[in-house]
Design a protein around this motif. Sequence first.
Motif, PDB file in Angstrom:
ATOM      1  N   UNK A  53       0.798  -1.223   0.000  1.00 37.02           N
ATOM      2  CA  UNK A  53       0.000   0.000   0.000  1.00 37.02           C
ATOM      3  C   UNK A  53       0.833   1.277   0.000  1.00 37.02           C
ATOM      4  N   UNK A  54       2.137   1.156   0.229  1.00 36.92           N
ATOM      5  CA  UNK A  54       2.975   2.353   0.330  1.00 36.92           C
ATOM      6  C   UNK A  54       4.303   2.155  -0.378  1.00 36.92           C
ATOM      7  N   UNK A  81      -8.042  -0.581  -1.044  1.00 32.20           N
ATOM      8  CA  UNK A  81      -7.860   0.477  -0.060  1.00 32.20           C
ATOM      9  C   UNK A  81      -6.957   1.580  -0.560  1.00 32.20           C
ATOM     10  N   UNK A  82      -6.533   2.415   0.349  1.00 30.51           N
ATOM     11  CA  UNK A  82      -5.757   3.597  -0.010  1.00 30.51           C
ATOM     12  C   UNK A  82      -4.295   3.281  -0.315  1.00 30.51           C
ATOM     13  N   UNK A  83      -3.647   4.229  -1.021  1.00 29.50           N
ATOM     14  CA  UNK A  83      -2.253   4.037  -1.400  1.00 29.50           C
ATOM     15  C   UNK A  83      -1.467   5.312  -1.096  1.00 29.50           C
ATOM     16  N   UNK A  84      -0.272   5.137  -0.532  1.00 29.46           N
ATOM     17  CA  UNK A  84       0.593   6.249  -0.161  1.00 29.46           C
ATOM     18  C   UNK A  84       1.866   6.226  -1.006  1.00 29.46           C
ATOM     19  N   UNK A  85       2.160   7.356  -1.651  1.00 25.02           N
ATOM     20  CA  UNK A  85       3.401   7.513  -2.421  1.00 25.02           C
ATOM     21  C   UNK A  85       4.181   8.652  -1.784  1.00 25.02           C
ATOM     22  N   UNK A  86       5.365   8.345  -1.286  1.00 24.15           N
ATOM     23  CA  UNK A  86       6.165   9.338  -0.564  1.00 24.15           C
ATOM     24  C   UNK A  86       7.453   9.608  -1.338  1.00 24.15           C
ATOM     25  N   UNK A  87       7.734  10.881  -1.627  1.00 23.81           N
ATOM     26  CA  UNK A  87       8.953  11.279  -2.345  1.00 23.81           C
ATOM     27  C   UNK A  87       9.815  12.091  -1.392  1.00 23.81           C
ATOM     28  N   UNK A  88      11.048  11.663  -1.185  1.00 25.16           N
ATOM     29  CA  UNK A  88      11.940  12.332  -0.241  1.00 25.16           C
ATOM     30  C   UNK A  88      13.117  12.992  -0.947  1.00 25.16           C
ATOM     31  N   UNK A  89      13.598  14.084  -0.353  1.00 29.31           N
ATOM     32  CA  UNK A  89      14.794  14.746  -0.868  1.00 29.31           C
ATOM     33  C   UNK A  89      14.552  15.599  -2.092  1.00 29.31           C
ATOM     34  N   UNK A 112      -2.547   9.276  -1.839  1.00 32.44           N
ATOM     35  CA  UNK A 112      -1.925  10.485  -1.308  1.00 32.44           C
ATOM     36  C   UNK A 112      -0.464  10.494  -1.733  1.00 32.44           C
ATOM     37  N   UNK A 113      -0.054  11.558  -2.428  1.00 29.66           N
ATOM     38  CA  UNK A 113       1.343  11.733  -2.825  1.00 29.66           C
ATOM     39  C   UNK A 113       1.957  12.762  -1.882  1.00 29.66           C
ATOM     40  N   UNK A 114       2.935  12.354  -1.085  1.00 26.67           N
ATOM     41  CA  UNK A 114       3.625  13.237  -0.158  1.00 26.67           C
ATOM     42  C   UNK A 114       5.018  13.540  -0.705  1.00 26.67           C
ATOM     43  N   UNK A 115       5.288  14.805  -0.958  1.00 26.10           N
ATOM     44  CA  UNK A 115       6.595  15.215  -1.471  1.00 26.10           C
ATOM     45  C   UNK A 115       7.304  16.002  -0.372  1.00 26.10           C
ATOM     46  N   UNK A 116       8.475  15.526   0.064  1.00 24.11           N
ATOM     47  CA  UNK A 116       9.242  16.182   1.123  1.00 24.11           C
ATOM     48  C   UNK A 116      10.428  16.908   0.498  1.00 24.11           C
TER      49      UNK A 116
END
Length: 348
Positions: A53-54, A81-89, A112-116
Amino acid sequence: MAQKKAGEVEAFLARPDFAYSLVLVYGPDVGLVAERSAKLAATFGVDPADPFAAVTLAADEIEKDIGRLYDEAKTLSLLGGRRLVRVRGAGAGRALSDAVGDLGGERLPETLILVEAGDLKKSAGLRLNAERGRHAMALPCYQDEGRALDQMIDEELTAAGLSMDREAREALKARLGADRIASRGEVKKLCLYALGAPTVTEEDVAAIVGDVSADALEEAIDAAAAGEVKRLPHLIDRLATAGTPTFQLHQNLLRYFQQLEALREGVERRGEPVARAVERRRPHFRRRPALEAALSAWTLAAIDRRLQAIEADILASRKEAGLALTITHRTLMETAVEAARLRARGRG
């Protein structure tokens, strides 16, 4: 435009609107950015450790293959269900910036796309595209100050069922630095130490809480040697505000490059891998990435030139005491710019 002011971010985190499918979390405090991103992920209801999921992506890697981000963003969770995509840096990468503009214009109801990212100017493409996206939100994160720091302390005290008098609170705040995760860790440690007592005292603070702000010296040296040009001015300001002597900065930078020279000799002349040379040095795990980056970038010839420049600046700062801070600032920034140039050349 979808963006929050720094003082509005905590309210958004308390009741996030996931009609925004893409959220950019940015700021100079890496710990605060990571903490707030993790809070959003937890509220979204997806376990970041769940591989079905992530997914977590490194910005520099997807910059080379931006199609990966589109694929991950539009892939349905294997088990539903839901899916999380996290981009770091994230930073100044053009491909990621354009992708944020595209994906921020779409409604992805189960994703949800989270860009850090680090600190971003108003004109930065990544920030502009996130702010303009119909279904994107930009959240600025800045160092703990005033009410934000008090709020974090209150959260931990409440969770532990403790109270704190004014003198103890002021002593605690004086020992906390700008890194949110490190600061929260110190407060948690204090609460554990004082558990069972009616209130947290100034003596408790003195006994258990380390001076987090002292870590800024090592952070500044690491940032300069690794070429983190954008992050360095903030660290220098922290040191100046804390009254750190300029000679201490110069001497620590000089010692760092002397040690770097010894490590680089093993890499260039004996063919030792960078990772092995760093492991032999046994740095703290938080300093290891910066040391690896510096050791990979700086050649022996470049280190020798930098050592000569640092020694010349030390002499100049002693002759012109009134300009010592300016000279030290220049030394660190010139070091960071040269490191960044060497790293760019190594990638080219």
